[in-house]
Write an enzyme that holds these catalytic residues in place. Structure first.
Site, mmCIF file in Angstrom:
data_model
loop_
_atom_site.group_PDB
_atom_site.id
_atom_site.type_symbol
_atom_site.label_atom_id
_atom_site.label_comp_id
_atom_site.label_asym_id
_atom_site.label_seq_id
_atom_site.Cartn_x
_atom_site.Cartn_y
_atom_site.Cartn_z
ATOM 1 N N ASP A 235 104.158 -15.025 -42.298
ATOM 2 C CA ASP A 235 103.797 -15.837 -43.453
ATOM 3 C C ASP A 235 102.709 -16.846 -43.082
ATOM 4 O O ASP A 235 102.780 -17.476 -42.021
ATOM 5 C CB ASP A 235 105.061 -16.584 -43.920
ATOM 6 C CG ASP A 235 104.873 -17.314 -45.223
ATOM 7 O OD1 ASP A 235 104.644 -16.626 -46.236
ATOM 8 O OD2 ASP A 235 104.962 -18.555 -45.239
ATOM 9 N N GLU A 284 106.766 -5.806 -25.048
ATOM 10 C CA GLU A 284 107.850 -5.735 -24.056
ATOM 11 C C GLU A 284 108.997 -4.874 -24.570
ATOM 12 O O GLU A 284 109.836 -4.426 -23.811
ATOM 13 C CB GLU A 284 108.436 -7.134 -23.811
ATOM 14 C CG GLU A 284 107.620 -8.013 -22.908
ATOM 15 C CD GLU A 284 108.181 -9.427 -22.939
ATOM 16 O OE1 GLU A 284 109.385 -9.618 -23.265
ATOM 17 O OE2 GLU A 284 107.404 -10.347 -22.664
HETATM 18 C C1 NOJ Z 1 103.307 -17.026 -48.689
HETATM 19 C C2 NOJ Z 1 104.541 -16.488 -49.326
HETATM 20 O O1 NOJ Z 1 104.330 -15.138 -49.659
HETATM 21 C C3 NOJ Z 1 104.829 -17.349 -50.519
HETATM 22 O O2 NOJ Z 1 105.843 -16.814 -51.313
HETATM 23 C C4 NOJ Z 1 105.177 -18.729 -50.036
HETATM 24 O O3 NOJ Z 1 105.338 -19.586 -51.150
HETATM 25 C C5 NOJ Z 1 104.080 -19.300 -49.150
HETATM 26 N N1 NOJ Z 1 103.590 -18.351 -48.203
HETATM 27 C C6 NOJ Z 1 104.590 -20.481 -48.372
HETATM 28 O O4 NOJ Z 1 105.505 -20.051 -47.402
#
Ligand code: NOJ
Length: 571
Positions: A235, A284
């Site tokens: 993310d 790994e």
């Molecule tokens: C991207 C994620 O897909 C989204 O749903 C989220 O709100 C933001 N990152 C923050 O983590």
């Protein structure tokens, strides 16, 4: 809060190429399962609810794995199911090694991974390293212990500007609206330092300059790799490193600049050292474990930096997701994507929908240029026709494709959710002007005539977001066996894609010359023709029809390519 699981033997990930193939030195198609994988995104809140509380959960996902195997996907990416106060639907993680009770337990996660492997499916979990929840133990201790606490350096705590520190430390804005800083109150009750949160205030950003942060995430990676996961979707992979000194941006409406400029808080070059370290950890482990970057960068070329041979394996192709239903624009972005990934020997990925954007059936139902947060249903019939054609195009392209749960049912966004049921934090931070992500997160329909349509165990039972009545006609049950349904179109496409020697991995397409609004390309003995125009076009049939997104018949060497349609050919 961390749950522990005494391990025992676990089923191996689906058999594939030898582990040695996971190294960067691999060659062409077939050199790694991820190079041509179709990866299905499960949004756990909205996939299947086993206990009838209205919220999807891991036992629910587990019970539906055979559906995913039969659909023909290779891997499942699960959005976060970790312990979380759910300020941002789980992207605010309080404990990275625990399953939130609303989703189940670590034992459920273990069972899900084992079952998936037995069915030949791989599991990718979401990792959220840019920020934690404000309820994370580190952040809570940092607040409690006050200025001088070493825990504060694991986040970005800074004194404010102005005579009394009453102004934020810099001008950065939150992606969800408003300032990216929130002021704290010191343990003695007086106003204190500010902390940085690029997203909601409940999501404080980690300070990746602090070695404890990097150590912790390497340990979290190992925890889930030991659990048997096959990879991580990372993310905000472009966000962890901030420009030194956290300089002002000098502009307002910063969200509008995203995707055009390198920002002091996104896509900083320093972030790549993190991925080089993670790649070594992934290698790994046996079985070709992968990392996938969710990196919003200004150009596809900069996205390619995340998948250099010693970094991650895949990156989402958001430029493709943002492209209108237009032959010329599609061709340009397809070429650009393939050209950008070739030098780094990474597979191109393709994606049309996910949990953050308006579903493509609704995007293509509206006029182009409205972005990815659309609140009007548009012309539903047109949107579905284009969505089906777009999906066949995507699945014919070289590389790996992402399918977001429900797109195989042709689901539209729910654009008329009442404000009182909405949960997307960006909707509230933007005072309802933006942030319509709830519309693509409505629980999906499986069966029956009454909501929640098999999402939960009981007819008439709850679902955390209401489903429209019309979804009774879009359920898996209704569409199964109907050769005209979108579900059967996906099933057929994925079956052909698996068995056709020229589909899947690859680095290029051979464009065939056609007319305006048309796209046509060849991959060996396979041809894909697309009509993005609103008029049918008569073309010379290049071969035998394998699959078509709308009714099409080839007669005496000619065929009519209907408006907004795609045909797959054997040549
Ligand atoms: C991207 C994620 O897909 C989204 O749903 C989220 O709100 C933001 N990152 C923050 O983590």
């Amino acid at each position: 809060m961390t749950q522990n699981l005494a391990d025992t033997s676990r089923p191996a990930a689906p058999a594939a190429e030898s582990d040695a193939d996971s190294s960067a030195a691999n060659g062409a198609a077939g050199r790694g399962w991820w190079r041509d994988a179709v990866i299905y995104q499960v949004y756990p809140r909205s996939f299947a609810d086993s206990n009838g509380d209205g919220m999807g959960d891991l036992p629910g996902v587990r019970s539906r794995l055979p559906y995913l195997r039969d659909l023909g996907v290779d891997a499942v990416w699960l959005s976060p199911f970790y312990a979380s106060p759910q300020a941002d639907a789980g992207y605010d993680v309080a404990d990275y090694r625990a399953v939130d009770p609303m989703f189940g337990t670590l034992l459920d996660a273990d069972g899900l991974i084992r079952d998936a492997h037995e069915l030949g499916l791989r599991i990718i979990v979401d990792l959220v390293p840019n920020h934690s929840s404000d309820q994370h133990e580190w952040f809570q201790r940092a607040l409690r212990e006050g200025p001088g606490s070493p825990l504060r350096d694991r986040y970005h705590f800074k004194p404010g500007k102005g005579a009394d520190g009453e102004l934020p430390p810099n001008d950065w804005e939150s992606i969800f609206g408003g300032p990216a800083w929130t002021r704290t109150v010191d343990p003695d009750g007086t106003p204190g330092d500010w902390y940085l949160h690029l997203f909601a205030p409940e999501q404080p950003d980690f300070n990746w300059e602090n070695p404890a942060v990097a150590d912790e995430f390497r340990s979290i990676l190992r925890f889930w790799l030991d659990m048997g996961v096959d990879g991580f979707r990372i993310d905000v992979a472009h966000g962890m490193v901030k420009a030194p000194g956290l300089p002002d941006l000098g502009a307002h409406d910063q969200l509008k600049l995203l995707g055009n400029d390198v920002m002091p808080f996104f896509d900083q070059d320093g972030v790549h050292a993190i991925y080089r370290a993670w790649r070594r950890i992934l290698e790994e482990y046996p079985g070709q474990r992968i990392g996938v970057a969710e990196a919003w960068t200004p150009t596809v070329q900069r996205t390619a930096n995340y998948v250099r041979p010693d970094e991650l394996h895949q990156a989402f192709n958001f430029q493709y997701l943002g492209t209108s239903w237009d032959a010329a624009e599609l061709r340009e972005v397809i070429d650009l994507s393939l050209d950008s990934m070739r030098p780094v020997d990474a597979p191109t990925t393709w994606v049309l929908s996910n949990h953050d954007v308006t579903r493509h059936a609704t995007r293509f139902a509206n006029e182009p240029g409205l972005g990815t947060q659309i609140r009007t249903p548009g012309d539903r019939e047109l949107g579905l026709r284009r969505a089906r054609a777009a999906s066949l195009l995507m699945l014919a392209l070289p590389g790996s494709a992402y399918v977001y749960q429900g797109e195989e049912l042709g689901l539209p966004d729910v654009t008329d959710l009442p404000d009182e049921v909405r949960q997307d934090p960006s909707f509230f931070r933007a005072e309802g002007q933006d942030g319509f992500r709830d519309g693509c997160r409505v629980p999906i329909p499986w069966s029956g005539t009454e909501a929640p349509y098999g999402f939960g165990p009981t007819a008439g039972g709850p679902s955390w977001l209401p489903q429209p009545d019309s979804w009774a006609g879009l359920s898996v049950e209704v569409q199964t066996g109907d050769p005209t349904s979108t579900l059967e179109l996906y099933r057929s496409a994925l079956t052909i894609r698996r068995s056709h020697p020229d589909l899947g991995a690859g680095e290029s397409v051979e464009w065939l010359e056609t007319g305006e609004h048309l796209l046509s390309f060849r991959r060996g003995s396979f041809v894909c023709t697309v009509n993005t125009g609103s008029e049918p076009v008569r073309i010379a049939a290049p071969g035998r029809i394998l699959l078509s997104s709308t009714e099409a018949v080839a007669v005496e060497g000619e065929t009519v390519l209907p408006a907004d349609s795609t045909i797959w050919w054997a040549v």
